[in-house]
Design an enzyme around this catalytic site. Structure first.
Site, PDB file in Angstrom:
ATOM      1  N   ARG A 207       3.720  19.295 -15.851  1.00 39.04           N
ATOM      2  CA  ARG A 207       4.714  19.914 -14.979  1.00 39.04           C
ATOM      3  C   ARG A 207       4.418  19.469 -13.551  1.00 39.04           C
ATOM      4  NH1 ARG A 207       2.933  23.839 -18.642  1.00 39.04           N
ATOM      5  NH2 ARG A 207       4.578  24.787 -19.934  1.00 39.04           N
ATOM      6  N   LYS A 247       1.322  28.092 -16.135  1.00 43.88           N
ATOM      7  CA  LYS A 247       2.455  28.922 -16.548  1.00 43.88           C
ATOM      8  C   LYS A 247       2.105  29.848 -17.714  1.00 43.88           C
ATOM      9  CE  LYS A 247       7.405  28.557 -17.419  1.00 43.88           C
ATOM     10  NZ  LYS A 247       8.557  27.652 -17.559  1.00 43.88           N
ATOM     11  N   HIS A 316      12.115  17.381 -13.660  1.00 45.47           N
ATOM     12  CA  HIS A 316      11.598  17.950 -14.909  1.00 45.47           C
ATOM     13  C   HIS A 316      11.934  17.085 -16.118  1.00 45.47           C
ATOM     14  CE1 HIS A 316       9.433  21.338 -16.483  1.00 45.47           C
ATOM     15  NE2 HIS A 316      10.338  21.555 -17.427  1.00 45.47           N
ATOM     16  N   ARG A 319       9.161  15.052 -17.675  1.00 46.58           N
ATOM     17  CA  ARG A 319       8.329  15.754 -18.662  1.00 46.58           C
ATOM     18  C   ARG A 319       8.902  15.556 -20.068  1.00 46.58           C
ATOM     19  NH1 ARG A 319       4.686  19.958 -19.686  1.00 46.58           N
ATOM     20  NH2 ARG A 319       5.487  21.800 -20.773  1.00 46.58           N
ATOM     21  N   HIS A 342       2.718  24.052 -24.760  1.00 50.02           N
ATOM     22  CA  HIS A 342       3.729  24.991 -25.220  1.00 50.02           C
ATOM     23  C   HIS A 342       3.164  25.928 -26.274  1.00 50.02           C
ATOM     24  CE1 HIS A 342       7.424  22.450 -23.868  1.00 50.02           C
ATOM     25  NE2 HIS A 342       7.070  23.330 -22.965  1.00 50.02           N
ATOM     26  N   TYR A 351      12.071  19.608 -25.637  1.00 50.63           N
ATOM     27  CA  TYR A 351      11.795  18.636 -24.593  1.00 50.63           C
ATOM     28  C   TYR A 351      11.972  17.188 -25.052  1.00 50.63           C
ATOM     29  CZ  TYR A 351      10.326  21.699 -20.863  1.00 50.63           C
ATOM     30  OH  TYR A 351      10.321  22.612 -19.848  1.00 50.63           O
TER      31      TYR A 351
END
Length: 374
Positions: A207, A247, A316, A319, A342, A351
């Site tokens: 990220r 995160k 983003h 990613r 994740h 993604y």
């Protein structure tokens, strides 16, 4: 003055002339006193009668417990939401985002409403009042309120969640993956001082907030294999950049860098105009050695996206490019989850981007399975 015995409970007249009421509960055997001394016997008798009625109806709980529950039920949506956000183990940027949605869209309408009085009708009216001009912000605000009310159910402030609006899942962006060649073109248009950031984001799937907090001490390199130890993240909270936890817990991870990108990083690190000495030195910075901002990087990156005719892409999306390249290299869903940090397979799959060239390769291989060589 001695307490005057009664059929149930007792009254004691104080020197001040005020009356103190108390009783021994048959539930727990403890003596409980009235919340205050009363001006007259009638008021004291009334309190005792109300307590006796609760006991007879099997609704009695200790007065202190009832007071606490009453205070909790009086808490407003704004007060409870602020408390909810403060107590959550969230990254600084996420807390700031939730606070912004609440401040702009929840508090103005529902902020003064007691949580205990929230109903589906109130939520529907609030939802309709937001209009459809900003669907993404509207949906995010609703999700915050729904999460807050889920906790309110757990805290027994409401019996069920009043947020029952069925929402259609947002349409997924149909974005085609970049090829390594296109990635080179994009990077070529980015300011040379932090060009390496394009390759790191695209080939490691970090990220942006994780990348700009990578320091020399976080890079493990034995000359053959390089790993980036992702331990922290940086995010803008209001007017400040705040460094905190990643995160999610799963986001704390080592990420192995593809050898060709590792070579770029080594060259970047060796250039003292691009990276300072010392373990705390940031990997990517501005020309003044300050932390690279998302806005500055976006301006530079947009030039590269325009060069390949893809102005729709965002930071983003790099990613997602990394997730796609890793999948094409043979990574399993579980391996993608670890690499991207994740917690669910769904997020890892989300993604991945489609690739026209990859689809053609798959079609050719399917013919080979049939024993036919194209």
């Amino acid at each position: 003055m001695a307490a005057r015995r009664r059929g149930w409970g007792s009254l004691r007249t104080q020197r001040s002339g005020r009356v103190q009421a108390s009783y021994v509960s048959p539930i727990d055997g403890q003596r409980y006193f009235g919340p205050r001394n009363y001006d007259n016997r009638m008021d004291a008798e009334a309190w005792l009668a109300s307590e006796k009625r609760l006991i007879d109806n099997e609704e009695w709980t200790p007065p202190a417990e009832r007071e606490k529950k009453a205070a909790a039920s009086a808490i407003t949506v704004e007060e409870y939401t602020k408390k909810w956000i403060a107590e959550r183990d969230l990254a600084g940027g996420t807390k700031d985002l939730y606070s912004t949605h609440a401040r702009k869209r929840i508090y103005p309408v529902l902020g003064d409403t007691p949580v205990a009085e929230m109903t589906p009708a109130l939520v529907r009216a609030w939802w309709a009042g937001m209009g459809k001009q900003y669907p993404t912000a509207r949906r995010h605000a609703y999700n915050v309120l729904r999460a807050v009310m889920n906790t309110a159910v757990e805290d027994k402030l409401v019996s069920e969640n009043p947020c029952r609006i069925e929402q259609k899942a947002p349409a997924e962006r149909d974005v085609e993956a970049l090829t390594p060649e296109e990635l080179d073109v994009v990077a070529g248009e980015v300011f040379e001082h932090y060009r390496v950031a394009v390759y790191i984001l695209a080939w490691t799937s970090l990220r942006f907030g994780e990348l700009i907090e990578i320091r020399r001490k976080d890079i493990v390199d034995d000359g053959e294999t390089m790993k980036l130890r992702v331990r922290r993240g940086a995010a803008r909270v209001g007017e400040k950049i705040v460094v905190g936890n990643t995160k999610t817990v799963r986001s704390k991870r080592p990420v192995t860098v593809p050898p060709h990108v590792a070579a770029m990083i080594r060259e970047h690190m060796a250039d003292r105009t691009k990276m300072n000495k010392g373990p705390e030195a940031l990997l990517v910075t501005t020309t003044r050695g300050q932390r690279l901002s998302k806005s500055a990087f976006t301006r530079s990156l947009k030039k590269g996206y325009a060069k390949i005719g893809r102005p729709d892409l965002r930071i983003h999306d790099l990613r997602a490019v990394g997730a796609t390249l890793a999948a094409q290299a043979g990574a399993t869903t579980k391996e993608l989850m670890v690499r991207l940090g994740h917690t669910t397979p769904r997020m890892a799959m989300k993604y991945q981007m489609a690739s026209a060239a990859r689809d053609e390769e798959i079609a050719r291989r399917m013919s080979e399975l049939a024993g036919i060589t194209p």
